[in-house]
Design an enzyme around this catalytic site. Structure first.
Site, PDB file in Angstrom:
ATOM      1  N   ASN A 342      49.653  13.808  -3.942  1.00  0.00           N
ATOM      2  CA  ASN A 342      49.564  12.623  -4.808  1.00  0.00           C
ATOM      3  C   ASN A 342      48.989  13.015  -6.176  1.00  0.00           C
ATOM      4  O   ASN A 342      47.983  12.463  -6.637  1.00  0.00           O
ATOM      5  CB  ASN A 342      48.709  11.550  -4.142  1.00  0.00           C
ATOM      6  CG  ASN A 342      49.084  10.150  -4.608  1.00  0.00           C
ATOM      7  OD1 ASN A 342      49.890   9.980  -5.521  1.00  0.00           O
ATOM      8  ND2 ASN A 342      48.474   9.144  -3.988  1.00  0.00           N
ATOM      9  N   HIS A 373      43.588   1.941  -3.069  1.00  0.00           N
ATOM     10  CA  HIS A 373      44.524   2.048  -1.956  1.00  0.00           C
ATOM     11  C   HIS A 373      44.652   0.737  -1.182  1.00  0.00           C
ATOM     12  O   HIS A 373      45.724   0.442  -0.653  1.00  0.00           O
ATOM     13  CB  HIS A 373      44.100   3.167  -0.999  1.00  0.00           C
ATOM     14  CG  HIS A 373      44.607   4.512  -1.395  1.00  0.00           C
ATOM     15  ND1 HIS A 373      43.913   5.356  -2.234  1.00  0.00           N
ATOM     16  CD2 HIS A 373      45.756   5.180  -1.080  1.00  0.00           C
ATOM     17  CE1 HIS A 373      44.600   6.478  -2.406  1.00  0.00           C
ATOM     18  NE2 HIS A 373      45.715   6.399  -1.719  1.00  0.00           N
TER      19      HIS A 373
END
Length: 520
Positions: A342, A373
């Site tokens: 990521n 998140h």
């Protein structure tokens, strides 16, 4: 299995039934494949040499909003509301404090949407929910706000070299802003890119060669021949196909949940538990490989993502790549894994949090990552454990690595051991991220007697803290780098790394400088 309902179009319900996959996932994949074809058309018929930037912005935005509407229905309005209010904040508040207000609003709005989705609609479901694209838009809003603040308020000598390169010197128009946030290439799965890189692509300046002139300012000398992205796109599509095949065939037979199965816990030996933990988390990664690599291929197909040439003269299409699979699977340190996983989110965390806070930047960065998140408790367990593992791994590396540099056989032994430890530690850390809920996560850690938590704490308590020169000299090095670059007038347009040089070493140094602060 994920929910079979969707807030978007049900046009593909027969296909969903045929392949026995949830309609929201089918919509996502089909829309991404449509975006891939649209990207090829965009590059061929709406190339910057054939049409204006205005037309390219309009088409990219309208296609993006259509895909969002198809996948998420009226929930796609959240994308416009979040983006619109944030733009108003930028205009009204002013450049001095706009980055703080935009950060609070964008992250707060995202969190509210995540809370409503998780606790009102479908707790525990892995679906292509509308908060997914909002996570990317939140990154773009906050990144752009910081870049405008850097470019229009802060002095150049206060900025790091990367901040100066990315600084935005004028307020974007509403069309440019919406195009950046909602273009069809990144509306569904990103990845994040800097505003300057995106505008450079739209305006067709990605292939300009620049060099410092005698007056200290950059002067465009000539335009480089545009390389074809076809090879890179085909390679990435092959990776997507293999990842999807692996996910559909292997992942279902190796569920992460089996790690907390009572019978398995009671009967399995410790070697079996360790091996299954690693394999089950290994099997959980290909879906991310698929989504992120496909998103990268879409951008490349449109002509976005060119970074320059390697030492062999091959074009590099990894400007906005989100992962490096080989480095992930062969990681010999916690840092190496995070550096290659990521990637664009790691850069975002570094730029908007790590570089801008003076108190416990590592801890604050992990907390921001958890909030961004979502609101599942498992996310917070993962990132809090991640803080401990990162600090412990750093302490171990600083105290012991120098003993294993020579000879090469000893270094190989060290690499094998650290690979095993890293893969187990990563798997142990991210189990709650997959399980989501607090009870099964604690059940897993209890079955392992919290052994890695305890070991990490002991490492931090017992090993001496060895301060590195890197942190001590960070400010000094930044100032020297800034002074040199300011005098030479390098990269004042803040374009891609290939704009100033073809030298691979310089490119790698830039990449390292962008990643290292967050991970060390």
């Amino acid at each position: 299995m994920a929910t079979t309902s969707t807030t978007g179009s049900t046009l593909l319900q027969p296909l969903s039934n045929a392949v026995q996959l949830p309609i929201d996932q089918v919509n996502f994949v089909v829309c991404q494949l449509f975006a891939l074809l649209a990207a090829i058309w965009f590059r061929t018929y709406l190339h910057s040499s054939k049409t204006s930037s205005f037309i390219r912005h309009v088409v990219a935005t309208l296609l993006g909003l259509y895909l969002a509407l198809f996948c998420f229905g009226w929930y796609a309005l959240h994308f416009l509301v979040q983006s619109g209010i944030s733009y108003c904040i930028m205009i009204i508040i002013g450049v001095e404090n706009m980055h703080n207000y935009c950060f609070v609003f964008a992250l707060g709005y995202l969190t509210v949407c995540q809370v409503t989705r998780v606790y009102i609609f479908d707790y525990g479901q892995y679906s292509a929910d509308f908060s997914g694209p909002m996570m990317i838009i939140t990154q773009k809003i906050t990144s752009l706000a910081c870049e405008i603040h850097d470019g229009m308020f802060r002095k150049d000598e206060e900025l790091t070299s990367s901040q100066r390169d990315l600084a935005v010197r004028r307020m974007p128009s509403l069309l440019e802003y919406l195009s950046y946030n909602c273009n069809f290439m990144g509306i569904l799965a990103g990845p994040l890119c800097s505003y300057k890189d995106y505008i450079t692509f739209i305006e067709g300046r990605s292939y300009h060669i620049t060099q410092s002139g005698e007056n200290g300012k950059e002067e465009t000398q000539y335009e480089r021949t545009e390389p074809s992205p076809n090879t890179a796109v085909v390679q990435k599509l092959l990776v997507c196909g293999l990842s999807l095949l692996f996910h559909l065939t292997i992942c279902t037979t190796l569920p992460v949940e089996y790690n907390i199965d009572e019978h398995f816990q009671a009967t399995a030996s410790w070697p079996t538990k360790i091996i299954y933990l690693y394999i089950s988390l290994l099997a959980a990664r290909p879906k991310y490989y698929f989504a992120w690599t496909l998103a990268d291929a879409i951008n490349n197909a449109a002509g976005f993502g060119f970074r320059g040439y390697d030492e062999n003269g091959a074009a590099r299409w990894d400007l906005i790549s989100n992962l490096r699979i080989q480095q992930i699977e062969m990681s010999t340190s916690f840092k190496m894994f995070l550096d290659n996983w990521n990637i664009q989110t790691a850069l975002w965390l570094k730029r908007v949090c790590y570089e801008r806070t003076s108190f416990s930047p590592t801890i604050q960065t992990f907390i921001l990552s958890a909030i961004w998140h979502g609101v599942y408790p498992g996310y917070y367990l993962t990132f809090l454990t991640g803080v401990l593992m990162t600090l412990a791994a750093r302490a171990m590396r600083n105290n012991f690595r120098h003993y294993f540099i020579e000879p090469s056989q000893l270094k190989l032994f060290y690499d094998v051991i650290t690979w095993i430890v890293t893969q187990v530690a990563i798997s142990y850390t991210v189990v709650p991220f997959v399980l989501l809920s607090i009870k099964p996560s604690l059940t897993f850690y209890s079955s392992w007697y919290y052994c890695l938590h305890i070991l990490g704490i002991l490492v931090l308590l017992l090993l001496p803290v060895k301060k590195t020169q890197r942190r001590k000299n960070t400010h000094e090095n930044i100032q020297l780098s800034q002074s040199k670059k300011f005098d030479e007038g390098e990269n004042s347009l803040g374009q891609n790394s290939f704009s100033t040089t073809n030298n691979v070493c310089n490119q790698n140094q830039e990449i390292a400088s962008r990643h290292s602060s967050l991970k060390q």
